[in-house]
Design a protein around this motif. Structure first.
Motif, mmCIF file in Angstrom:
data_model
loop_
_atom_site.group_PDB
_atom_site.id
_atom_site.type_symbol
_atom_site.label_atom_id
_atom_site.label_comp_id
_atom_site.label_asym_id
_atom_site.label_seq_id
_atom_site.Cartn_x
_atom_site.Cartn_y
_atom_site.Cartn_z
ATOM 1 N N ASN A 1 0.808 -1.212 0.000
ATOM 2 C CA ASN A 1 0.000 0.000 0.000
ATOM 3 C C ASN A 1 0.841 1.262 0.000
ATOM 4 O O ASN A 1 0.307 2.368 -0.139
ATOM 5 C CB ASN A 1 -0.945 0.011 1.202
ATOM 6 N N TRP B 1 -0.976 -5.105 2.556
ATOM 7 C CA TRP B 1 -1.046 -3.932 3.431
ATOM 8 C C TRP B 1 0.048 -4.051 4.491
ATOM 9 O O TRP B 1 -0.003 -4.939 5.342
ATOM 10 C CB TRP B 1 -2.413 -3.840 4.089
ATOM 11 N N ARG C 1 -10.451 -3.360 1.751
ATOM 12 C CA ARG C 1 -9.212 -3.988 2.231
ATOM 13 C C ARG C 1 -9.254 -5.515 2.106
ATOM 14 O O ARG C 1 -8.217 -6.159 2.197
ATOM 15 C CB ARG C 1 -8.959 -3.601 3.691
#
Length: 585
Positions: free
Chosen positions: A126, A388, A406
């Motif tokens: 990310n 992430w 997500r």
């Protein structure tokens, strides 16, 4: 409840009427997915002439849904034929020249089959940076070692320790995390990246299992699911071609579309006297007295009074038509059974079957197709995987509704572009998929574009020209994608779900052992319930049979499991009436 009407005979030809006088059974199949079509085809081929398929939606195929856009066909549901050796779906497709191989081995990279066996998966964080190839390979090797350990608990009878909570996700996360932390050679920055990759891999695994999280998948039962050896394949012309092949030879009048079922009233002989809420009549003749027999020569069924008193099962449809039957094959998804089993069967299901339905798991796995004018990914890239970095210490795969995105684990590149154009296929599962389904196309396209810009570090990626996505979780006719063995469940629950009603003494002793049959041997195998004479005794056996992917102990969640389960239930009835049809030849 409204007064409902009973349908008449599904076939009025003299042969059908003559066979029925000798005991020709009437079979109703609920659902025209792979299981329902396979059962129907097998019955018709073996001489059953009175078969009706009731399909709630406007199409056949169930969780196979191929959508044609332009020159390309996209799969909102089943996409791959998993394995070839002994796989009936593979053999059907191969015999008709439909196949294209997508992977060389038994298991593809990341265990979600890619559209191409060429190229590499690009792991991005990310923060807009790519994870080095050597780090990805090291982590992948470690993860696969631990994945193999998860299979041993069932296959080798290995005891499950309390720390794992009998959860694939908990065991995998902690085992991989400990091995990463104990590695003396990796710098802390590399360890942090690998720790973050655990969550990404578990998201992929959750999409493949169709669970909200791998934390919900049973560790002790995980290894019972059986992978068929051989390469994975896709069908460029659409998986629906397999559906169409199964439907070939089934007369058009057999399948009734747009015919949702409200309730299956079974064991009618034992349920007398029956309440007034169902008023069986023949379609098109509301003044017909069933005690008079068929005006064209059909005699009342042997054994007593009116026709409505002789059918062991009455299938009540949402439009208030009631279809009488000797046997009903229920192919309804586990998701619908979970939601409606209390009202879908009268009398209610046995307690052990209800408990099995609620112990077993089914979740939602959705796809998001994004079509772009031009590719922003390199020609060597076959997927974009999202990691992430702030999830390195995370122990959950649940997000608040506003952070549903997500849960998207990544996007596959559809290959070849000459066929599909420049299209990415994203994956999302669980409760977050249900949130996504409530969003409109514009919002989903915008969020996905922002994610792609963030993870690639390219702020100039344009919005897609077109978006297409599935919505299996909110569809009232499916309520999920496919099943898994949830923590607290096992293959025994699958057997209990598959067991026909009403129970016989032999079925109480052996829970549906026919589900362990091997492909290609279904019609010659005997089921425990088949030894009873269908015309002897006051309670007719096998009034309600169950099929569908969730009822196959080894191949649940697959198209071949669905097909085999349909053949299995047809085999029960074929064996039950074998003497009848032999006499009629």
């Amino acid at each position: 409840m409204q007064s409902c009407e009973s349908s008449g005979d599904s076939a009025d030809d003299p042969l059908s009427r003559g066979l029925r006088r000798r005991g020709q059974p009437r079979v109703v199949v609920i659902g025209a997915g792979l299981a329902g079509l396979a059962a129907t085809k097998a019955l018709l081929e073996q001489g059953f002439t009175d078969v009706t398929v009731l399909e709630a939606t406007s199409r056949i195929g169930g969780r196979v849904q191929s959508v044609k856009l332009g020159h390309a066909t996209f799969e909102l549901g089943a996409t791959w034929i998993h394995g070839s050796h002994g796989n009936p779906i593979y053999h059907l497709a191969e015999a008709n020249g439909l196949l294209e191989e997508t992977t060389d081995g038994e298991r593809s990279v990341g265990r979600i089959s890619l559209y191409s066996k060429n190229g590499v998966a690009c792991y991005l964080t990310n923060r807009g940076r790519g994870i080095p190839k050597d780090v990805v390979e090291e982590f992948s090797d470690l993860y696969n070692e631990v994945y193999n350990l998860t299979q041993e608990f069932f296959r080798n009878g290995k005891p499950v320790n309390a720390e794992s909570q009998n959860s694939v996700g908990v065991f995998t996360r902690e085992e991989v995390r400990n091995r990463i932390r104990d590695d003396p050679d990796d710098p802390e920055a590399t360890k942090r990246l690998k720790l973050a990759m655990i969550q990404q891999y578990l998201k992929v695994e959750s999409c493949e299992s169709s669970s909200h999280s791998m934390d919900e998948v049973s560790l002790s039962a995980f290894g019972e699911w059986t992978e068929i050896p051989g390469a994975h394949h896709i069908i460029p012309s659409g998986f629906v071609r397999v559906v169409e092949l199964l439907a070939e030879g089934i007369p058009a009048h057999v399948i009734q579309l747009g015919k949702p079922v409200r309730c299956v009233h079974w064991d009618q002989a034992s349920a007398r006297p029956r309440g007034p809420e169902i008023e069986p009549r023949r379609v098109g003749d509301h003044n017909h007295d069933p005690r008079e027999g068929d005006q064209q020569g059909e005699e009342p069924r042997e054994g007593g009074g009116g026709e409505d008193e002789q059918w062991p099962v009455l299938v009540e449809c949402e439009d208030c038509e009631v279809v009488p039957a000797d046997h009903v094959i229920v192919t309804t998804s586990l998701g619908v059974l979970k939601r409606q089993c209390a009202s879908f069967f009268r009398p209610g299901l046995p307690a052990e079957k209800v408990a099995a339905i609620h112990r077993l798991g089914i979740g939602t796995t959705d796809k998001i197709f994004l079509e772009f004018e031009e590719p922003f990914w390199g020609p060597e890239c076959n997927s974009l995987q999202f990691v992430w970095e702030d999830e390195a210490e995370s122990r959950t795969l649940t997000y608040p509704p506003e952070l549903w995105y997500r849960k998207i684990c990544g996007f596959d590149v559809l290959y070849p572009p000459e066929r599909y154009g420049h299209v990415l296929s994203g994956w999302i599962c669980g409760e977050e998929a249900l949130v996504m389904e409530k969003c409109d196309d514009e919002a989903v396209a915008e969020i996905c574009t922002e994610m792609l810009r963030q993870f690639t570090g390219n702020p100039n990626i344009p919005k897609p020209r077109r978006i297409l996505r599935s919505a299996w979780g909110s569809n009232p006719h499916f309520r999920g994608s496919y099943s898994y063995t949830q923590v607290g469940s096992s293959g025994v629950d699958v057997e209990k779900l598959a067991k026909p009603l009403p129970y016989t003494e032999s079925s109480k002793a052996a829970h549906g052992s026919s589900s362990k049959q091997q492909p290609g041997h279904l019609l010659s195998s005997k089921c425990p319930e088949q030894s009873r004479d269908p015309n002897r005794g006051s309670i007719k056996p096998m009034q309600v049979l169950f099929s569908g992917e969730a009822t196959h102990r080894k191949y649940y969640s697959t198209t071949h499991g669905a097909l085999l389960s349909g053949q299995r239930e047809a085999a029960r009835l074929i064996e039950m009436y074998r003497d009848l049809f032999q006499q009629g030849t």
